[in-house]
Design a protein around this motif. Structure first.
Motif, PDB file in Angstrom:
ATOM      1  N   VAL A   1     -12.333   4.322  -0.246  1.00 40.73           N
ATOM      2  CA  VAL A   1     -11.340   3.544  -0.990  1.00 40.73           C
ATOM      3  C   VAL A   1      -9.938   4.084  -0.707  1.00 40.73           C
ATOM      4  N   ALA A   2      -9.783   5.394  -0.730  1.00 42.26           N
ATOM      5  CA  ALA A   2      -8.477   6.005  -0.443  1.00 42.26           C
ATOM      6  C   ALA A   2      -8.027   5.689   0.978  1.00 42.26           C
ATOM      7  N   PHE A   3      -8.949   5.736   1.942  1.00 46.72           N
ATOM      8  CA  PHE A   3      -8.611   5.426   3.328  1.00 46.72           C
ATOM      9  C   PHE A   3      -8.128   3.988   3.464  1.00 46.72           C
ATOM     10  N   PHE A   4      -8.843   3.045   2.889  1.00 39.79           N
ATOM     11  CA  PHE A   4      -8.439   1.641   2.974  1.00 39.79           C
ATOM     12  C   PHE A   4      -7.104   1.404   2.277  1.00 39.79           C
ATOM     13  N   TYR A   5      -6.913   2.013   1.115  1.00 40.18           N
ATOM     14  CA  TYR A   5      -5.651   1.863   0.398  1.00 40.18           C
ATOM     15  C   TYR A   5      -4.493   2.406   1.229  1.00 40.18           C
ATOM     16  N   PHE A   6      -4.669   3.586   1.824  1.00 39.35           N
ATOM     17  CA  PHE A   6      -3.630   4.180   2.654  1.00 39.35           C
ATOM     18  C   PHE A   6      -3.344   3.311   3.879  1.00 39.35           C
TER      19      PHE A   6
ATOM     20  N   VAL B   1      -6.756  -5.194   7.241  1.00 40.43           N
ATOM     21  CA  VAL B   1      -7.701  -4.190   6.772  1.00 40.43           C
ATOM     22  C   VAL B   1      -8.240  -3.477   8.009  1.00 40.43           C
ATOM     23  N   PRO B   2      -8.222  -2.146   8.011  1.00 42.56           N
ATOM     24  CA  PRO B   2      -8.751  -1.442   9.176  1.00 42.56           C
ATOM     25  C   PRO B   2     -10.250  -1.694   9.350  1.00 42.56           C
TER      26      PRO B   2
ATOM     27  N   ASP C   1       0.333  -0.325   6.741  1.00 46.27           N
ATOM     28  CA  ASP C   1       0.610  -1.568   7.456  1.00 46.27           C
ATOM     29  C   ASP C   1       1.726  -2.348   6.760  1.00 46.27           C
ATOM     30  N   TYR C   2       1.728  -2.364   5.442  1.00 49.24           N
ATOM     31  CA  TYR C   2       2.768  -3.061   4.675  1.00 49.24           C
ATOM     32  C   TYR C   2       4.127  -2.387   4.874  1.00 49.24           C
ATOM     33  N   ILE C   3       4.164  -1.062   4.807  1.00 52.36           N
ATOM     34  CA  ILE C   3       5.418  -0.325   4.992  1.00 52.36           C
ATOM     35  C   ILE C   3       5.946  -0.514   6.403  1.00 52.36           C
TER      36      ILE C   3
ATOM     37  N   GLY D   1      -6.817 -10.013   8.151  1.00 58.09           N
ATOM     38  CA  GLY D   1      -5.718 -10.001   7.201  1.00 58.09           C
ATOM     39  C   GLY D   1      -6.228 -10.282   5.803  1.00 58.09           C
ATOM     40  N   ILE D   2      -5.829  -9.456   4.854  1.00 53.51           N
ATOM     41  CA  ILE D   2      -6.237  -9.688   3.465  1.00 53.51           C
ATOM     42  C   ILE D   2      -5.061 -10.173   2.637  1.00 53.51           C
ATOM     43  N   TYR D   3      -3.869 -10.012   3.196  1.00 53.85           N
ATOM     44  CA  TYR D   3      -2.663 -10.364   2.466  1.00 53.85           C
ATOM     45  C   TYR D   3      -1.675 -10.930   3.479  1.00 53.85           C
TER      46      TYR D   3
END
Length: 125
Positions: free
Chosen positions: A20-25, A103-104, A30-32, A109-111
């Motif tokens: 979960v932490a890996f996906f969130y990071f 998403v890695p 990617d957003y930044i 694309g999720i967003y």
């Protein structure tokens, strides 16, 4: 014997939280990165508006410069998404485009982030 399933459960919880932490990071990164590239593109749009407006260059020059910069930054901007109105002191450039935040591993694309910018020529004083 009861300690062994508890230890396995602890490792499973750890692995899930690490995933979960890996996906969130990865999604945050990617957003930044996308936001940073967009800011660079807007700064370049302002520069192009000043040069093309001041030197009264053809609007096709502005379109070409913006397309090259978008490719350089990896932004999915198509030629028809760059709208240039007027010329010289009445120059106005508008760009609107969408970027997928991926998403890695899944490479989906999720967003989808929508960017819209408008820049006008401002005479130098």
């Amino acid at each position: 014997m009861s300690a062994r399933p508890s230890a396995r459960r602890g490792w499973l919880v750890f692995v899930v939280w690490a995933a979960v932490a890996f996906f969130y990071f990865a999604i945050s990164w990617d957003y930044i990165r996308t936001s940073h590239n967009d800011r660079q593109f807007v700064d370049y749009m302002e520069y192009v508006a000043q040069i093309v407006g001041e030197e009264r260059r053809p609007v096709q020059d502005a379109r070409t410069l913006l397309e090259v910069k978008a490719r350089e930054l990896g932004l999915p901007i198509k030629s028809n998404e760059i709208v240039i109105l007027g010329g010289g002191p009445s120059l106005s450039i508008s760009v609107g485009y969408e970027v997928d935040i991926h998403v890695p591993i899944l490479d989906r694309g999720i967003y989808r982030k929508l960017y819209q910018h408008r820049v006008n020529y401002k005479p130098l004083r």
